[in-house]
Design a protein around this motif. Structure first.
Motif, PDB file in Angstrom:
ATOM      1  N   LYS A 160      -3.799   2.503   4.212  1.00 30.51           N
ATOM      2  CA  LYS A 160      -4.771   3.589   4.074  1.00 30.51           C
ATOM      3  C   LYS A 160      -4.271   4.583   3.041  1.00 30.51           C
ATOM      4  O   LYS A 160      -3.072   4.853   2.963  1.00 30.51           O
ATOM      5  CB  LYS A 160      -4.966   4.304   5.418  1.00 30.51           C
ATOM      6  CG  LYS A 160      -6.039   5.387   5.425  1.00 30.51           C
ATOM      7  CD  LYS A 160      -6.169   5.999   6.822  1.00 30.51           C
ATOM      8  CE  LYS A 160      -7.235   7.086   6.867  1.00 30.51           C
ATOM      9  NZ  LYS A 160      -7.330   7.704   8.225  1.00 30.51           N
ATOM     10  N   GLU A 162      -5.392   8.490   1.551  1.00 33.24           N
ATOM     11  CA  GLU A 162      -6.256   9.669   1.625  1.00 33.24           C
ATOM     12  C   GLU A 162      -5.921  10.611   0.480  1.00 33.24           C
ATOM     13  O   GLU A 162      -4.750  10.838   0.175  1.00 33.24           O
ATOM     14  CB  GLU A 162      -6.060  10.403   2.951  1.00 33.24           C
ATOM     15  CG  GLU A 162      -6.515   9.629   4.171  1.00 33.24           C
ATOM     16  CD  GLU A 162      -6.316  10.444   5.436  1.00 33.24           C
ATOM     17  OE1 GLU A 162      -7.297  11.042   5.914  1.00 33.24           O
ATOM     18  OE2 GLU A 162      -5.167  10.490   5.932  1.00 33.24           O
ATOM     19  N   GLN A 163      -6.970  11.154  -0.126  1.00 34.61           N
ATOM     20  CA  GLN A 163      -6.782  12.162  -1.170  1.00 34.61           C
ATOM     21  C   GLN A 163      -6.704  13.531  -0.511  1.00 34.61           C
ATOM     22  O   GLN A 163      -7.615  13.932   0.214  1.00 34.61           O
ATOM     23  CB  GLN A 163      -7.950  12.117  -2.155  1.00 34.61           C
ATOM     24  CG  GLN A 163      -8.091  10.785  -2.866  1.00 34.61           C
ATOM     25  CD  GLN A 163      -7.637  10.834  -4.312  1.00 34.61           C
ATOM     26  OE1 GLN A 163      -6.776  11.623  -4.692  1.00 34.61           O
ATOM     27  NE2 GLN A 163      -8.230   9.986  -5.135  1.00 34.61           N
ATOM     28  N   LYS A 164      -5.607  14.226  -0.765  1.00 33.84           N
ATOM     29  CA  LYS A 164      -5.424  15.572  -0.235  1.00 33.84           C
ATOM     30  C   LYS A 164      -5.631  16.591  -1.357  1.00 33.84           C
ATOM     31  O   LYS A 164      -6.132  16.261  -2.432  1.00 33.84           O
ATOM     32  CB  LYS A 164      -4.022  15.698   0.360  1.00 33.84           C
ATOM     33  CG  LYS A 164      -3.698  14.666   1.443  1.00 33.84           C
ATOM     34  CD  LYS A 164      -4.406  14.954   2.753  1.00 33.84           C
ATOM     35  CE  LYS A 164      -3.929  14.028   3.851  1.00 33.84           C
ATOM     36  NZ  LYS A 164      -4.490  14.361   5.172  1.00 33.84           N
ATOM     37  N   SER A 169      -1.953  10.719   0.072  1.00 31.70           N
ATOM     38  CA  SER A 169      -1.163  10.396   1.260  1.00 31.70           C
ATOM     39  C   SER A 169      -1.446   8.949   1.662  1.00 31.70           C
ATOM     40  O   SER A 169      -2.598   8.568   1.878  1.00 31.70           O
ATOM     41  CB  SER A 169      -1.520  11.324   2.419  1.00 31.70           C
ATOM     42  OG  SER A 169      -0.725  11.032   3.562  1.00 31.70           O
ATOM     43  N   GLN A 180       4.120   7.753   7.133  1.00 34.71           N
ATOM     44  CA  GLN A 180       3.333   8.418   6.100  1.00 34.71           C
ATOM     45  C   GLN A 180       4.193   8.638   4.863  1.00 34.71           C
ATOM     46  O   GLN A 180       5.361   9.019   4.965  1.00 34.71           O
ATOM     47  CB  GLN A 180       2.794   9.754   6.592  1.00 34.71           C
ATOM     48  CG  GLN A 180       1.754   9.641   7.686  1.00 34.71           C
ATOM     49  CD  GLN A 180       0.525   8.860   7.259  1.00 34.71           C
ATOM     50  OE1 GLN A 180       0.149   7.898   7.914  1.00 34.71           O
ATOM     51  NE2 GLN A 180      -0.087   9.274   6.160  1.00 34.71           N
ATOM     52  N   ASN A 199     -11.641   0.332  -0.514  1.00 36.37           N
ATOM     53  CA  ASN A 199     -11.828   1.415   0.458  1.00 36.37           C
ATOM     54  C   ASN A 199     -12.338   2.695  -0.192  1.00 36.37           C
ATOM     55  O   ASN A 199     -13.003   3.503   0.467  1.00 36.37           O
ATOM     56  CB  ASN A 199     -10.513   1.689   1.195  1.00 36.37           C
ATOM     57  CG  ASN A 199     -10.111   0.547   2.114  1.00 36.37           C
ATOM     58  OD1 ASN A 199     -10.940  -0.275   2.487  1.00 36.37           O
ATOM     59  ND2 ASN A 199      -8.835   0.477   2.462  1.00 36.37           N
TER      60      ASN A 199
END
Length: 563
Positions: A160, A162-164, A169, A180, A199
């Motif tokens: 996975k 994720e854009q922070k 991340s 992580q 994704n």
């Protein structure tokens, strides 16, 4: 919980090593990284090595515990070897590989065209080299393992992303569970089946073709030279195409097109493989010869690319960014060019030497390269695997005529991979003398190598930053130019000055290359003293002048590093 196989992959010729997984419990808590690279194939490892050359650390994540199965990419171009020379593995590639420069095309088993790849005395490397991908990955991995700036992690699968706010991340799964890993920049080099790309719902533009090819690596002793062999419309596979390449360690690659209606599962059945390979070997004069299968697979031709390779803090490169057919040896060779370009664009962005426009330029240039390749390779694919009866009729007419008419033969040249020229790059100087040159590499082109001695070439002296080739036989670089160079270095720009032409060392130059016979100057189109070339860290030309002064040099540096 990710459990990659710990069983060494079978191979007749390559001794697979199973590496130990990297486990978070055995290491300190993970702080945010500068760069995380997902994928340990050619593009991923060259990106890591290029970043390290510019002083930027990275983490490389490999989902597996060993190198890839099968020969996969086997043909590497001269430009790829020049790129690999920069990261320290070209010598091992050449030592273990088979060089070649001729390609033979047969129509109904009659020779109809013989291609000769260009080569001259100024080239350190031959035009083409055959090495199985496992060996190339081993050489690159050894270079990564020896570099303190590269943290290589086997058995780490990204599940996975994720854009922070200003970073990415990643959730990384391992044999002991997930952890992580945050990064300022995450590079997706995970290949054509990228889950990250899927994704993020990023779709590619281009075409997919219906025809399938079997790849089979067989061990067999054939008394044939190392040359590419292409067979069109053979008796045993009418209307279709077969390719053959010699590989190191007595391995031959046989690629053959499946008859219409045959499924990949049927094609990979042992009896089917044996019948087709026996037929091919018999056709070329070796009936009944014994051979052994090492690896086989099926592929189809696709010409696809993302329209943008930078999405927030996630960057795509190699097959994760584009899917190209193998005809013309474009896959790994294009990936090397992607990685070399990304390495310096990203490093200079991280160091604050340029604005985010620089990464936008990486995307624009490499998307442009992919589209150019797609346009050319589409022609190759349509010739190798005609998509309709009309195309097949035209293809066969060209092949038939080529048996007797020489002018027809170049019409189906296979358009071998070549380095893209960034002719319209935003980094090219607008105020130089590019249009006034009558010879030499132009805006956006890679440099021309020049033999300086028995084992000494121009490209041996370039790389690691910007290179200013200044042509002069004077005793010193002009003081005004030295001041611009010093100011660039003071703000962190790696800029090397190489004086070309003088017999003695030139003051203010980092290195002096004598050019007594004027050959280097002639190949670079220099008419008099005081001219120069400015090469980017990927060695592509961004400015050239018949006469150079401080104002023009500063303007070129400003253009190449937008603020």
């Amino acid at each position: 919980m990710h459990q990659p196989t710990t069983q060494a992959r079978p191979s007749i010729y390559y001794p697979y090593q199973v590496f130990q997984p990297w486990l978070a419990s055995q290491h300190p808590a993970q702080e945010r990284k500068k760069v995380v690279i997902v994928g340990s194939g050619p593009a991923g490892m060259v990106t890591a090595l290029e970043l390290a050359r510019h002083g930027v650390p990275s983490v490389v994540l490999s989902a597996e515990l060993q190198f890839s199965q099968g020969s996969r990419a086997i043909v590497f171009t001269r430009r790829s070897l020049e790129i690999l020379q920069q990261v320290g593995v070209a010598d091992r590639m050449v030592a273990g590989g088979l060089p070649w420069r001729f390609g033979n095309s047969f129509y109904r088993n009659q020779l109809c065209f013989r291609m000769e790849a260009p080569h001259d005395a100024d080239d350190r490397f031959g035009p083409l080299l055959n090495v199985q991908q496992q060996f190339m990955e081993e050489y690159l991995h050894d270079a990564c393992a020896a570099n303190p700036l590269i943290d290589f992690r086997w058995g780490n699968k990204v599940v996975k992303v994720e854009q922070k706010d200003g970073y990415a991340s990643a959730t990384v799964d391992t044999p002991e569970g997930e952890y992580q890993l945050d990064a300022d920049w995450l590079v997706d080099a995970s290949g054509g089946r990228s889950q990250i790309r899927d994704n993020m719902k990023l779709w590619m533009e281009g075409s997919s073709y219906e025809g399938f090819f079997v790849i089979a690596d067989i061990k067999v002793d054939l008394p044939l030279p190392t040359e590419r062999l292409a067979y069109f419309d053979p008796e045993w596979n009418p209307g279709n195409t077969i390719l053959m390449h010699r590989e190191p360690h007595s391995i031959w690659r046989v690629d053959y097109q499946l008859p219409e209606g045959e499924t990949p599962e049927q094609a990979l059945h042992p009896e089917s493989l044996k019948a087709r390979i026996d037929a091919q070997l018999a056709m070329i004069g070796f009936p009944g010869i014994e051979w052994e299968m090492d690896w086989s697979s099926v592929y189809s031709a696709r010409t696809l690319t993302l329209t943008d390779y930078v999405h927030g803090n996630v960057i795509f490169t190699g097959d994760a960014a584009h899917l190209l057919p193998i005809f013309g040896v474009r896959g790994a060779n294009t990936g090397f060019q992607d990685a070399q370009s990304l390495g310096w664009h990203l490093a200079y962005t991280i160091k604050g030497l340029a604005s985010p426009q620089l990464l936008a330029n990486y995307s624009a240039e490499r998307v442009g390269a992919a589209r150019e390749i797609i346009e050319e390779s589409g022609k190759s694919v349509r010739f190798m695997t005609p998509p309709s009866a009309g195309f097949k009729l035209l293809r066969n007419a060209v092949l038939s005529l080529s048996l007797s008419q020489a002018f027809v033969r170049p019409l189906y040249h296979w358009r071998t991979s070549r380095p893209h020229e960034y002719t319209h790059s935003m980094l090219n100087s607008r105020g130089d003398d590019n249009a006034l040159f009558t010879d030499g590499p132009a805006h956006g082109a890679p440099p021309r190598n020049i033999r300086l001695g028995s084992n000494d070439f121009l490209l041996d002296h370039l790389g690691g930053g910007f290179d200013l080739l200044y042509f002069t036989d004077a005793a010193a670089i002009p003081e005004s130019l030295q001041q611009v160079v010093a100011a660039a270095r003071a703000r962190g720009v790696a800029l090397k000055v190489i004086a070309v032409g003088a017999a003695q060392p030139v003051a203010g130059a980092d290195h002096t290359l004598a050019d007594a016979d004027g050959h280097l100057r002639q190949r670079y189109g220099m008419r008099a003293n005081g001219g120069a070339y400015l090469l980017r860290p990927d060695q592509h030309v961004c400015a050239r002048w018949l006469t150079l002064d401080a104002v023009r040099l500063q303007a070129a540096l400003n253009a190449a590093l937008p603020q």
